[in-house]
Design a protein around this motif. Structure first.
Motif, PDB file in Angstrom:
ATOM      1  N   ARG A 167       4.605  -1.535   4.090  1.00 19.61           N
ATOM      2  CA  ARG A 167       5.531  -0.508   3.606  1.00 19.61           C
ATOM      3  C   ARG A 167       5.871  -0.731   2.132  1.00 19.61           C
ATOM      4  N   ILE A 168       6.060   0.357   1.401  1.00 19.53           N
ATOM      5  CA  ILE A 168       6.475   0.268   0.008  1.00 19.53           C
ATOM      6  C   ILE A 168       7.956  -0.100  -0.047  1.00 19.53           C
TER       7      ILE A 168
ATOM      8  N   ILE B 197       2.989   4.707   4.113  1.00 17.67           N
ATOM      9  CA  ILE B 197       3.324   4.643   2.693  1.00 17.67           C
ATOM     10  C   ILE B 197       3.041   5.973   1.998  1.00 17.67           C
ATOM     11  N   SER B 198       3.825   6.256   0.971  1.00 13.35           N
ATOM     12  CA  SER B 198       3.650   7.443   0.135  1.00 13.35           C
ATOM     13  C   SER B 198       3.932   7.061  -1.308  1.00 13.35           C
TER      14      SER B 198
ATOM     15  N   THR C 230      -5.106  -0.577   1.887  1.00 12.49           N
ATOM     16  CA  THR C 230      -4.771   0.666   1.178  1.00 12.49           C
ATOM     17  C   THR C 230      -5.848   1.008   0.157  1.00 12.49           C
TER      18      THR C 230
ATOM     19  N   VAL D 107       4.633  -3.908  -1.953  1.00 13.74           N
ATOM     20  CA  VAL D 107       4.390  -3.579  -0.556  1.00 13.74           C
ATOM     21  C   VAL D 107       4.673  -4.821   0.282  1.00 13.74           C
TER      22      VAL D 107
ATOM     23  N   HIS E  99       9.090   0.869  -6.160  1.00 17.82           N
ATOM     24  CA  HIS E  99       8.169   1.579  -7.042  1.00 17.82           C
ATOM     25  C   HIS E  99       8.927   1.914  -8.317  1.00 17.82           C
TER      26      HIS E  99
ATOM     27  N   LEU F 155       4.136  -1.237  -7.821  1.00 16.56           N
ATOM     28  CA  LEU F 155       4.374  -0.919  -6.414  1.00 16.56           C
ATOM     29  C   LEU F 155       4.442  -2.230  -5.648  1.00 16.56           C
TER      30      LEU F 155
ATOM     31  N   VAL G  95      -1.055  -0.792   7.406  1.00 17.26           N
ATOM     32  CA  VAL G  95      -0.405   0.125   6.466  1.00 17.26           C
ATOM     33  C   VAL G  95       0.494   1.029   7.301  1.00 17.26           C
TER      34      VAL G  95
END
Length: 346
Positions: free
Chosen positions: A212-213, A23-24, A46, A208, A216, A206, A20
């Protein structure tokens, strides 16, 4: 009001592997969010951190405003965790299995009996009460896992690939249960490879990739997404001569024929403005083009996901970046409470 799930600058390293990678995201209360990614993209890692089963290398995560690292016991009372596979017991019936977990959660007497009955009725487990719990079909087993996750009436459900391996009927039944839970106000964070079904039941998605995202937003923003330069595509069908579409385009700037078709053409408009599309249709009809169908093309979610990955391979051209939710004071990997702690047990 704080988000039901809030993640900021979350990292998880396994040696040199960044499972991960910073990410936010936020998930509002009462919404259903689908978590999409290829195998190894970071979905389960996650989810395990959100479920207090693993520690981040750095960053923070909160469930209903409560930090998952600082207050794991409080967080566990708020979440229902449905892993992709779970432990079971030989010679224990479905009723005994749920009774065991209800006791572990602190339910006693008539309250425990009533709560078990509620959960069994909701998940359609009553006919299975006397069946051995580790001898069930995949669909029945998933309903049992959902029932276990719901015993303490959590506010947030975290579901890792709940539809994996289910037959079509069992998938429909699971999707129906998820929508009922959402209508009751529960927040649901669900991962799956079946993107079409996620699109039907999720308020947002979302994506990924490599930890990383990369997207969204809602499903419609993907189905009706634009190309790398913001253009969108329309299918135009006419009665009579299909060349009438291309002939009209030659005389009208800002519209491009991408492909001639048996009954018309595929057109590209330079932007997503619906007023622009309305002007094109109005102009065609006014100029005598016998239009019988005019609609914006819809991509399926699998194609949208592949398109995003393809754009990433080409350097990210045309991708819409997720909103910047980073905070400057995210915990550092040097914080001993994060980097040196042993992950908690389930």
């Amino acid at each position: 009001m704080s988000a039901a799930i809030s993640v900021r600058n979350l990292f998880r390293y396994f040696g040199a592997l960044k499972a991960v990678d910073g990410i936010s995201f936020d998930i509002p209360h009462g919404s259903v969010c689908g978590f999409v990614g290829a195998n190894g993209a970071g979905k389960t890692t996650t989810m395990r951190m959100l479920a207090t089963l693993d520690y981040p290398t750095m960053g923070s995560a909160e469930i209903c405003g409560i930090n998952v690292i600082d207050h794991p016991d409080k967080v566990r009372s708020l979440i229902g965790w449905m892993p992709d596979s779970f432990g079971n017991y030989d010679h224990m019936t479905v009723l005994e299995y749920l009774d065991f977990y209800a006791r572990a959660l602190g339910y006693t007497g008539e309250e425990r009996k009533g709560r078990i009955e509620e959960v069994m009725a909701f998940a359609d487990l009553m006919p299975l009460a006397d069946r051995i719990s580790n001898k069930l079909s995949k669909g029945m087993t998933q309903r049992l896992c959902l029932g276990r996750a719901l015993l303490h009436d959590p506010q947030v459900l975290i579901m890792d690939e709940p539809a994996a391996g289910l037959d079509p009927r069992a998938r429909v039944e699971l999707k129906h249960l998820i929508r009922i839970l959402a209508e009751e106000g529960k927040t649901i964070f669900i991962s799956s490879h079946i993107l079409s079904e996620l699109g039907e039941m999720c308020d947002s998605l979302l994506f990924v990739n490599a930890g990383r995202i990369v997207h969204h937003g809602d499903a419609d923003s993907l189905r009706y997404g634009s190309d790398a330069t913001g253009g969108v595509f329309y299918d135009v069908q006419v009665h009579g001569n299909p060349d009438s579409v291309a002939d009209w385009v030659i005389l009208n700037h800002g519209v491009e024929v991408i492909e001639t078709r048996k009954q018309g053409a595929r057109l590209r408009l330079p932007d997503t403005d619906p007023a622009r599309a309305a002007e094109v249709l109005k102009g065609m009809v006014k100029d005598g083009v016998p239009v019988i169908e005019f609609h914006r093309e819809e991509r399926n979610l699998e194609d949208a996901f592949i398109d995003i990955l393809g754009q990433l391979e080409q350097g990210g051209a045309g991708l819409t970046a997720p909103p910047d939710l980073s905070t400057p004071d995210a915990p550092s990997a040097k914080d001993p409470s994060i980097s040196e702690a042993t992950p908690p047990g389930p």
